[in-house]
Design an enzyme around this catalytic site. Structure first.
Site, PDB file in Angstrom:
ATOM      1  N   GLU A 155      45.420  40.002  41.699  1.00 45.70           N
ATOM      2  CA  GLU A 155      45.500  41.308  41.535  1.00 45.70           C
ATOM      3  C   GLU A 155      44.068  41.777  41.751  1.00 45.70           C
ATOM      4  OE1 GLU A 155      47.059  44.684  38.177  1.00 45.70           O
ATOM      5  OE2 GLU A 155      45.763  43.048  37.248  1.00 45.70           O
ATOM      6  N   GLN A 204      42.161  38.306  38.404  1.00 37.65           N
ATOM      7  CA  GLN A 204      41.733  39.818  39.175  1.00 37.65           C
ATOM      8  C   GLN A 204      40.397  39.486  39.670  1.00 37.65           C
ATOM      9  OE1 GLN A 204      41.661  41.537  35.160  1.00 37.65           O
ATOM     10  NE2 GLN A 204      43.587  42.921  35.880  1.00 37.65           N
ATOM     11  N   GLU A 257      44.386  54.539  37.728  1.00 39.38           N
ATOM     12  CA  GLU A 257      44.851  53.843  36.390  1.00 39.38           C
ATOM     13  C   GLU A 257      44.206  54.290  35.286  1.00 39.38           C
ATOM     14  OE1 GLU A 257      45.079  49.244  34.743  1.00 39.38           O
ATOM     15  OE2 GLU A 257      44.570  49.578  36.765  1.00 39.38           O
TER      16      GLU A 257
END
Length: 277
Positions: A155, A204, A257
């Site tokens: 991610e 990530q 987000e």
């Protein structure tokens, strides 16, 4: 669209055509192919995901917990595990996210259903009431790598604005400059968390600029520079152009987000491909 989008469907179609044409000469086979309807393999395959809603031809508002699809030419993702956050999408790439306070996580925004290393992403943000991240956001996935290797699923975030520092517990990589902006790379790990491939353990990758981007201005993100910087940090991004994951394609979007928001807010802007506007 890249050829890898067509892998499974195209191979099956090729084999069936070879079998059907085995008794024909080239002219007959070519004539038959011209009569065959052209099938959009990517549209067929993308519907395998339960969250994929449809290809909207008009502006739309998403309110459900998990939705993906297309509005005009833009792919979108809209995911939350609670709350009443909404995503308002226009077919020209304009969008707004409105959230309410509460204990939940949300991420969503428009972009493309696959990542492209050569893409230059252009955007402008006009409103930000305190999103945790305003970021270019996406995934890479390699189904052939061992699932116990966190590098099989990545991610990634190219931060533009933030109120939360995600890099406190991360491994620092290198500093680099892209399009006049200085960034630092970081890598963190998520263990048994939601992902595009069900609950997984994955890495990530982060690119964090030294200064945040201002509202009301147009910016460009040269994605290839970040892929190169992550590689120079020793972190390889897996395939960004496939439908192999269980829950979503390996999309790339300009995302808002928020998590555990303490108050209501909004993030609004526009995204486009810098080579197409």
């Amino acid at each position: 669209m890249k050829a890898s989008h067509l892998r499974t469907g195209a191979l099956a179609l090729s084999f069936s055509m070879l079998w059907a044409c085995s008794g024909q000469n080239d002219t007959e086979a070519q004539a038959q192919q011209r009569l065959e309807p052209v099938v959009d393999q990517s549209a067929t395959k993308i519907t395998k995901f339960k969250a994929y809603t449809q290809r909207y031809t008009e502006d739309t508002v998403l309110t459900q917990n998990h939705a993906t699809g297309h509005v005009g030419e833009f792919f979108f993702t809209h995911w939350k595990d609670g709350g009443t956050t909404t995503l308002d999408l226009k077919i020209n790439g304009e969008f707004s996210v409105e959230w309410t306070e509460g204990g939940y996580n949300y991420v969503g925004g428009p972009g493309w259903h696959y990542g492209d290393e050569n893409r230059v992403i252009a955007y402008r943000f006009d409103a930000d009431s305190g999103a945790n991240y305003i970021t270019l956001y996406g995934w890479g996935y390699d189904k052939d790598m061992p699932k116990d290797d966190p590098a099989h699923l990545v991610e990634y975030y190219i931060l533009q604005r933030w109120i939360t520092d995600p890099t406190n517990n991360g491994d620092a990589g290198i500093s680099f400059e892209s399009n006049g902006v200085e960034y630092i790379t970081y890598r963190t790990i998520r263990e048994e968390k939601p992902s595009i491939n069900s609950t997984s353990t994955f890495y990530q990758y982060w690119s964090k600029p030294l200064t945040q981007r201002e509202l009301g201005k147009e910016y460009q993100i040269v994605f290839a520079d970040h892929v190169k910087a992550w590689e120079q940090s020793g972190w390889i991004l897996p395939d960004m152009n496939n439908f192999d994951a269980s829950d979503d394609p390996t999309y790339q979007v300009m995302a808002v987000e928020v998590f555990n928001p303490a108050y209501d807010g909004v993030g609004a802007g526009k995204v486009w491909d810098a080579g197409i506007k």
